[in-house]
Design a protein around this motif. Structure first.
Motif, PDB file in Angstrom:
ATOM      1  N   VAL A  15       0.988  -1.318  -0.229  1.00  0.00           N
ATOM      2  CA  VAL A  15      -0.090  -0.060  -0.269  1.00  0.00           C
ATOM      3  C   VAL A  15       0.943   1.261  -0.078  1.00  0.00           C
ATOM      4  N   LEU A  16       1.895   1.253   0.746  1.00  0.00           N
ATOM      5  CA  LEU A  16       2.779   2.298   0.799  1.00  0.00           C
ATOM      6  C   LEU A  16       3.474   2.676  -0.413  1.00  0.00           C
ATOM      7  N   ILE A  17       4.064   1.589  -1.187  1.00  0.00           N
ATOM      8  CA  ILE A  17       4.819   1.708  -2.350  1.00  0.00           C
ATOM      9  C   ILE A  17       3.642   2.120  -3.464  1.00  0.00           C
ATOM     10  N   SER A  18       2.521   1.682  -3.542  1.00  0.00           N
ATOM     11  CA  SER A  18       1.544   1.798  -4.451  1.00  0.00           C
ATOM     12  C   SER A  18       1.304   3.438  -4.263  1.00  0.00           C
ATOM     13  N   SER A  19       0.832   3.743  -2.962  1.00  0.00           N
ATOM     14  CA  SER A  19       0.625   5.091  -2.686  1.00  0.00           C
ATOM     15  C   SER A  19       1.680   6.198  -3.341  1.00  0.00           C
ATOM     16  N   PHE A  20       2.832   5.895  -2.914  1.00  0.00           N
ATOM     17  CA  PHE A  20       3.909   6.533  -3.512  1.00  0.00           C
ATOM     18  C   PHE A  20       4.242   6.894  -4.895  1.00  0.00           C
ATOM     19  N   VAL A  21       3.819   5.778  -5.833  1.00  0.00           N
ATOM     20  CA  VAL A  21       3.776   5.814  -6.982  1.00  0.00           C
ATOM     21  C   VAL A  21       2.657   6.423  -7.637  1.00  0.00           C
ATOM     22  N   VAL A  22       1.439   6.313  -7.307  1.00  0.00           N
ATOM     23  CA  VAL A  22       0.376   7.026  -7.727  1.00  0.00           C
ATOM     24  C   VAL A  22       0.525   8.587  -7.430  1.00  0.00           C
ATOM     25  N   VAL A  23       0.629   9.038  -6.198  1.00  0.00           N
ATOM     26  CA  VAL A  23       1.290  10.366  -5.913  1.00  0.00           C
ATOM     27  C   VAL A  23       2.400  10.945  -7.010  1.00  0.00           C
ATOM     28  N   ASN A  24       3.230  10.130  -7.194  1.00  0.00           N
ATOM     29  CA  ASN A  24       4.421  10.574  -7.961  1.00  0.00           C
ATOM     30  C   ASN A  24       3.773  10.675  -9.427  1.00  0.00           C
ATOM     31  N   MET A  25       3.132   9.706  -9.926  1.00  0.00           N
ATOM     32  CA  MET A  25       2.542   9.838 -11.192  1.00  0.00           C
ATOM     33  C   MET A  25       1.557  11.004 -11.289  1.00  0.00           C
ATOM     34  N   ILE A  26       0.721  11.351 -10.264  1.00  0.00           N
ATOM     35  CA  ILE A  26      -0.174  12.585 -10.318  1.00  0.00           C
ATOM     36  C   ILE A  26       0.639  13.844 -10.286  1.00  0.00           C
ATOM     37  N   TRP A  27       1.917  13.963  -9.700  1.00  0.00           N
ATOM     38  CA  TRP A  27       2.657  15.099  -9.374  1.00  0.00           C
ATOM     39  C   TRP A  27       3.232  15.469 -10.953  1.00  0.00           C
ATOM     40  N   TRP A  28       3.812  14.305 -11.308  1.00  0.00           N
ATOM     41  CA  TRP A  28       4.366  14.603 -12.773  1.00  0.00           C
ATOM     42  C   TRP A  28       3.535  14.946 -13.864  1.00  0.00           C
ATOM     43  N   MET A  29       2.080  14.466 -13.825  1.00  0.00           N
ATOM     44  CA  MET A  29       0.978  15.024 -14.731  1.00  0.00           C
ATOM     45  C   MET A  29       0.839  16.380 -14.490  1.00  0.00           C
ATOM     46  N   VAL A  30       0.614  16.795 -13.203  1.00  0.00           N
ATOM     47  CA  VAL A  30       0.402  18.296 -12.933  1.00  0.00           C
ATOM     48  C   VAL A  30       1.532  19.251 -13.270  1.00  0.00           C
ATOM     49  N   MET A  31       2.690  18.779 -13.123  1.00  0.00           N
ATOM     50  CA  MET A  31       3.697  19.620 -13.461  1.00  0.00           C
ATOM     51  C   MET A  31       3.844  19.814 -15.199  1.00  0.00           C
ATOM     52  N   GLN A 128      -6.514  29.682 -13.109  1.00  0.00           N
ATOM     53  CA  GLN A 128      -7.227  29.062 -12.078  1.00  0.00           C
ATOM     54  C   GLN A 128      -6.468  27.721 -11.759  1.00  0.00           C
ATOM     55  N   PHE A 129      -5.626  27.132 -12.702  1.00  0.00           N
ATOM     56  CA  PHE A 129      -4.593  26.111 -12.557  1.00  0.00           C
ATOM     57  C   PHE A 129      -3.700  26.446 -11.586  1.00  0.00           C
ATOM     58  N   ALA A 130      -3.072  27.926 -11.857  1.00  0.00           N
ATOM     59  CA  ALA A 130      -1.961  28.451 -10.977  1.00  0.00           C
ATOM     60  C   ALA A 130      -2.494  28.560  -9.460  1.00  0.00           C
ATOM     61  N   PHE A 131      -3.735  29.077  -9.409  1.00  0.00           N
ATOM     62  CA  PHE A 131      -4.330  29.378  -8.282  1.00  0.00           C
ATOM     63  C   PHE A 131      -4.493  28.134  -7.271  1.00  0.00           C
ATOM     64  N   ALA A 132      -5.031  26.951  -8.041  1.00  0.00           N
ATOM     65  CA  ALA A 132      -5.228  25.548  -7.573  1.00  0.00           C
ATOM     66  C   ALA A 132      -3.851  25.229  -7.093  1.00  0.00           C
ATOM     67  N   VAL A 133      -3.083  24.932  -8.177  1.00  0.00           N
ATOM     68  CA  VAL A 133      -1.676  24.406  -7.627  1.00  0.00           C
ATOM     69  C   VAL A 133      -0.970  25.153  -6.308  1.00  0.00           C
ATOM     70  N   THR A 134      -1.004  26.538  -6.562  1.00  0.00           N
ATOM     71  CA  THR A 134      -0.358  27.313  -5.390  1.00  0.00           C
ATOM     72  C   THR A 134      -1.200  26.900  -4.203  1.00  0.00           C
ATOM     73  N   THR A 135      -2.511  27.015  -4.156  1.00  0.00           N
ATOM     74  CA  THR A 135      -3.428  26.866  -2.894  1.00  0.00           C
ATOM     75  C   THR A 135      -3.052  25.436  -2.183  1.00  0.00           C
ATOM     76  N   LEU A 136      -3.089  24.490  -3.264  1.00  0.00           N
ATOM     77  CA  LEU A 136      -2.860  23.113  -2.699  1.00  0.00           C
ATOM     78  C   LEU A 136      -1.449  22.707  -2.218  1.00  0.00           C
ATOM     79  N   VAL A 137      -0.472  23.470  -2.566  1.00  0.00           N
ATOM     80  CA  VAL A 137       0.796  23.323  -1.995  1.00  0.00           C
ATOM     81  C   VAL A 137       0.853  23.957  -0.809  1.00  0.00           C
ATOM     82  N   TRP A 138       0.003  25.231  -0.610  1.00  0.00           N
ATOM     83  CA  TRP A 138      -0.039  25.830   0.848  1.00  0.00           C
ATOM     84  C   TRP A 138      -0.594  24.895   1.615  1.00  0.00           C
ATOM     85  N   VAL A 139      -1.715  24.257   1.399  1.00  0.00           N
ATOM     86  CA  VAL A 139      -2.494  23.460   2.143  1.00  0.00           C
ATOM     87  C   VAL A 139      -1.763  22.138   2.501  1.00  0.00           C
ATOM     88  N   ALA A 140      -0.872  21.672   1.590  1.00  0.00           N
ATOM     89  CA  ALA A 140      -0.107  20.538   1.893  1.00  0.00           C
ATOM     90  C   ALA A 140       0.912  21.134   2.816  1.00  0.00           C
TER      91      ALA A 140
END
Length: 188
Positions: A15-31, A128-140
């Motif tokens: 579960v830990l490895i899968s979660s790490f891979v999924v979060v990494n893939m999502i972050w790659w797509m967002v960037m 809106q993308f810039a606003f959302a990414v900036t806000t999500l990073v602040w929340v995290a």
């Protein structure tokens, strides 16, 4: 791939490895999306022309940083690993400053006008993308800070509750749990 002894012995859950891979893939797509949106709409935000540039640089820095992290992991311990670690640290420091600059570019123009003929215009999806990414990073970041403070508080409370057992004295070594006040070597 070489792993240090302490990492090899520690079991990793699926579960830990899968979660790490999924979060990494999502972050790659967002960037990648950040780079694409910033490059596509580079001149479509006259209210704050730095917003598309902010997205391009943010995406590029994070993708480069992630790539260097993977490179460092694959090369093990050597000069390449040291160079990758150093460059990654420099990129993280620059990213930290760039994120604050982006915050000061994105938030003050909220809400921009999304009509191209308007005075305070910015392309809707880009802003809106810039606003959302900036806000999500602040929340995290805020959540990590709060969790770290809670962890530190719990650790302090646990240490205080456990009392003198964790505080070394002249007869014990650090971490001893014995309540005895005899010298550690027996009859000395």
């Amino acid at each position: 791939m070489y792993l240090p002894i302490h990492v090899q012995d520690r079991p990793q859950s699926a579960v830990l490895i899968s979660s790490f891979v999924v979060v990494n893939m999502i972050w790659w797509m967002v960037m990648i999306a950040a780079i694409g949106l910033g490059a596509t709409h580079l001149s479509h935000c006259p209210v704050q022309p730095n917003i598309p540039i902010y997205l391009i640089v943010l995406g590029t820095i994070h993708l480069l940083s992630l790539s260097l992290t993977y490179t460092r992991k694959n090369w093990g311990d050597g000069m390449v690993s040291v160079m990758c670690s150093t460059l990654t640290a420099v990129l993280h420091l620059f990213s930290f400053g760039w994120f604050f600059a982006g915050t000061f570019w994105v938030y003050p123009v909220y809400p921009p006008n999304y009509t191209p003929e308007a005075f305070r215009y910015c392309h809707k999806t880009t802003y809106q993308f810039a606003f959302a990414v900036t806000t999500l990073v602040w929340v995290a970041t805020s959540l990590m800070f709060i969790c770290s403070c809670c962890f530190a508080l719990l650790t302090c409370c646990k240490t205080v509750i456990s009392g003198h057992r964790l505080i070394p004295n002249r007869y014990t070594f650090y971490g001893a749990t014995s309540d005895s006040h005899e010298p550690a070597g027996g009859d000395v």
